[in-house]
Design a protein around this motif. Structure first.
Motif, PDB file in Angstrom:
ATOM      1  N   GLY A 168       0.933  -1.218   0.289  1.00 22.11           N
ATOM      2  CA  GLY A 168       0.006   0.325   0.052  1.00 22.11           C
ATOM      3  C   GLY A 168       0.985   0.659   0.058  1.00 22.11           C
ATOM      4  N   GLN A 169       2.065   1.401   0.602  1.00 17.85           N
ATOM      5  CA  GLN A 169       2.446   2.703   0.591  1.00 17.85           C
ATOM      6  C   GLN A 169       3.245   2.748  -0.560  1.00 17.85           C
ATOM      7  N   LEU A 193       0.807   4.003  -2.869  1.00 16.42           N
ATOM      8  CA  LEU A 193      -0.056   5.392  -2.683  1.00 16.42           C
ATOM      9  C   LEU A 193       1.258   6.356  -3.337  1.00 16.42           C
ATOM     10  N   GLU A 194       2.734   5.931  -3.099  1.00 18.40           N
ATOM     11  CA  GLU A 194       4.058   7.366  -3.582  1.00 18.40           C
ATOM     12  C   GLU A 194       4.223   6.758  -5.538  1.00 18.40           C
ATOM     13  N   GLU A 242      -6.919   3.588   4.349  1.00 17.99           N
ATOM     14  CA  GLU A 242      -6.249   4.362   4.575  1.00 17.99           C
ATOM     15  C   GLU A 242      -5.527   5.051   3.041  1.00 17.99           C
ATOM     16  N   ILE A 243      -5.773   5.013   1.610  1.00 16.74           N
ATOM     17  CA  ILE A 243      -4.847   4.519   0.318  1.00 16.74           C
ATOM     18  C   ILE A 243      -5.998   6.064  -0.134  1.00 16.74           C
ATOM     19  N   ARG A 292      -6.171   9.323   1.541  1.00 20.01           N
ATOM     20  CA  ARG A 292      -5.165  10.319   1.384  1.00 20.01           C
ATOM     21  C   ARG A 292      -5.781  11.105   0.246  1.00 20.01           C
ATOM     22  N   LEU A 293      -5.824  10.290  -1.009  1.00 17.27           N
ATOM     23  CA  LEU A 293      -6.292  10.451  -1.862  1.00 17.27           C
ATOM     24  C   LEU A 293      -7.279  11.234  -2.427  1.00 17.27           C
TER      25      LEU A 293
END
Length: 201
Positions: free
Chosen positions: A36-37, A40-41, A64-65, A68-69
């Motif tokens: 997932g990290q 996102l990047e 969580e992604i 943030r998006l």
């Protein structure tokens, strides 16, 4: 051409799904990840039109992604793909304003239709989840009681809950007693399980 990004922690499913979607004339997969990290990047760099996200992944969850998006790149349409037909996950996805929420056991054609639908500005949710949400029992807890139970679920002691919520220890104990009574739970662990199962936490 619709640019897609796929984050799915099961490598075999990741590869298979990416291959199926690439067969469509107007879809192109510009990136995939199993973490997932990393997803996102890469989404921040690659700027896909639609991000297809699994919920449970190492690094960051799909929810969580999505949150943030929604805050940082709202132009990216998010479709959650999951095996979990849980109302609590669905509620979190709605609060993150995802464009779609589909179950993995559905046909790939449904996903392709969903991608085109969200690009047209529509939202697409698995029907069984919508039905589950409307049939869900109402939360009997007040907002303050929910806050107390959430703090307890986060692992805080009564004293820590009192400090965090600016309450006295006695008031927290009273709240917990009321919570147990309302949920017909024999202890706080059971109360947390009941609340989570019903999507109240």
């Amino acid at each position: 051409m619709i640019k897609l990004y796929l984050a799915e922690d099961q490598q075999l499913l990741n590869t298979a799904l990416a291959g199926i979607l690439e067969l469509e004339d107007d879809l192109t997969m510009i990136g995939t990840a199993t973490n997932g990290q990393i997803a996102l990047e890469q989404i921040a760099t690659l700027q896909p039109d639609v991000a297809l996200l699994d919920i449970e992944m190492p690094g960051l969850t799909g929810l969580e992604i999505a949150r943030r998006l929604h805050e940082q790149q709202p132009q990216v349409k998010v479709i959650i793909l999951t095996t979990f037909a849980q109302t609590s996950y669905f509620k979190q996805a709605i609060s993150a304003e995802v464009a779609g929420y589909l179950l993995k056991d559905g046909p790939s054609d449904d996903l392709i239709v969903a991608i085109h639908s969200v690009m047209a500005g529509k939202t697409v949710y698995a029907p069984e989840l919508v039905v589950g949400l409307t049939n869900q029992p109402q939360n009997p807890l007040s907002q303050r009681e929910t806050d107390v139970l959430q703090a307890v679920a986060n692992g805080l002691s009564n004293k820590e809950v009192a400090s965090q919520l600016f309450l006295s220890d006695g008031t927290v104990r009273n709240y917990m007693s009321t919570i147990l009574s309302k949920l017909a739970a024999s202890n706080r662990i059971e109360a947390i399980q009941i609340a989570r199962h019903n999507g109240w936490l």
